[in-house]
Design a protein around this motif. Structure first.
Motif: not given
Ligand code: HGY
Ligand code: MN
Ligand code: MN
Ligand code: MN
Length: 399
Positions: A204-210, A320-327
């Motif tokens: 779904x997404x990857x948390x922001x991380x650093x 930063x916040x990475x949301x994969x392509x929802x569609x």
């Protein structure tokens, strides 16, 4: 060649028998052996291999210049004493999926590429997803080339020593333009699929991380003759930072890890002059991560004042916040019998490409231990084969 046969050939490479962990550090002997394995597998399939200017490997089925390629893969490097599956599972599964598609007579309308991105873990040069960040222009060439490993070798020198041209390192817009969609299959680095009793999930997404470098400085002195009140001991400030990081992260809803440390001069009977540590911090939302990192910084700066030590914090990498392509995400979940959709705190090259605007999706394969970045990381062969079948369905639908 079957998935199992490929896995059997790759599994011993870079495995450190005393711990059962993998030590595949970018452009080191073991990782170069993994690269040779990649080229052999591509050659067996008649897939031309290209190593791009940043050290990423690409094996092509079809004409890359046709554009709009369906790209799938992962990475071959590991964290120190990492697990067998983190990275290699995605690369072996990609070759196995190509075999399965060819065996059923599939003729792709779009080029397909199998990839292995360089320095995904950042275990040697300190920045994760270095190869994909360079390709996408997400890190400057100067910063990348000057990154050093524990021995002081720069990434530029290591690239040169391995036969690559450091002058070719950098953004690769022409190659990026060829990528129509990127699909990364990866072992799950958690317990989601165990608890759901499913073999495969869609990302779904990857948390922001650093990652932040923490420099603690003090005054070297004799361990036996220096009174406690006369010391300026950076190890003391560092020790409190570890406790503060855990506390601030717990209270703030984030995760924070300090797993790498360098103490100088590192003598049993010498008060240290300098301690360098690295903070890995992640959170579901960017605001949470920013707040927790600031709180860790402020608490440490205050403690350093009390200890009369020096403290400096440098952000070395951030995604930063990475949301994969929802569609695409929902399409793949439906395609895969309603495969569950999972977020993750683990970073991936897929996240870098998604941030760069490439339509991207991830597939996760069940890990019965839920453990990763450890020799205990695991995936059962039947679940790996379910992952290959899922990747075949996805590539057939997209390519
Ligand atoms: O650190 C990570 O999240 C990834 O495994 N590189
Ligand atoms: Mn990893
Ligand atoms: Mn990985
Ligand atoms: Mn990855």
């Amino acid at each position: 060649m079957s998935f199992e046969e490929m896995w059997r050939d790759l599994a011993p490479v870079g495995r450190f028998d005393a711990t059962g962990g993998y030590r595949r550090y970018t452009l080191g002997a073991a990782e170069l052996e993994c690269r040779a394995w990649f080229r052999q597998e591509a050659d067996k399939r008649g897939m031309p291999v290209r190593t791009d200017g940043n050290g990423n490997l690409w094996a092509w089925w079809g004409d890359p210049d046709a554009g709009d390629a369906v790209v799938t893969g992962s990475h071959l490097d590991s964290v120190p004493d990492g697990g067998a599956f983190d990275g290699p599972l995605g690369v072996v599964s990609a070759f196995a999926a190509v075999d399965r598609l060819r065996a059923e007579g599939f003729v792709p309308r779009r080029p397909i590429a199998v990839t292995a991105f360089a320095e995904e873990e950042g275990a040697r040069f300190g920045i994760a997803c270095l190869g994909s960040r360079l390709m996408a222009g997400a890190i400057t060439v100067d910063k990348a080339l000057s990154l050093t490993d524990a021995a002081g070798t720069t990434f530029g020198d290591a690239m040169g020593a391995a036969g690559f041209d450091p002058a070719a390192v950098g953004p690769d817009p022409a190659l990026m333009a060829k990528v129509g969609v990127y699909i990364e299959l990866h072992v799950e680095q958690g317990r989601g699929l165990i608890d759901m009793d499913r073999p495969v999930a869609v990302g779904e997404a990857i948390w922001p991380h650093g990652r932040w470098r923490l420099d603690f400085t003090g005054e070297a002195n004799h361990a036996g003759t220096t009174r406690l009140e006369d010391r300026r001991d950076p190890m003391l400030t560092y020790a409190n930072t570890v406790l503060a990081a855990r506390k601030k992260a717990r209270l703030g809803g984030a995760v924070a890890t300090i797993g790498k440390l360098v103490c100088e001069p590192n003598g049993t009977n010498a008060v240290p002059s300098r301690v360098t540590a690295w903070l890995d911090a992640r959170a579901p939302q960017e605001s949470t991560l920013t707040d927790v990192v600031k709180e860790i910084h402020d608490a440490t700066a205050e403690r350093a004042q009390r200890d009369e030590t020096g403290f400096h914090m440098v952000n070395e990498s951030y995604t930063g916040e990475t949301a994969f392509d929802p569609a695409l995400r929902d399409r793949l979940s439906a395609l895969l019998d309603g495969a569950p959709i999972l977020g993750t705190g683990a970073g991936h090259d897929a996240g870098v490409l998604a941030v760069a605007g490439v339509p991207t999706a991830m597939l996760f394969v069940r890990n019965p231990t839920g453990v990763s970045h450890s020799p205990d990381e695991h995936a059962e062969i039947p679940d790996c084969l379910s992952g290959v079948s899922a990747l075949v369905d996805v590539l057939r639908a997209l390519a």
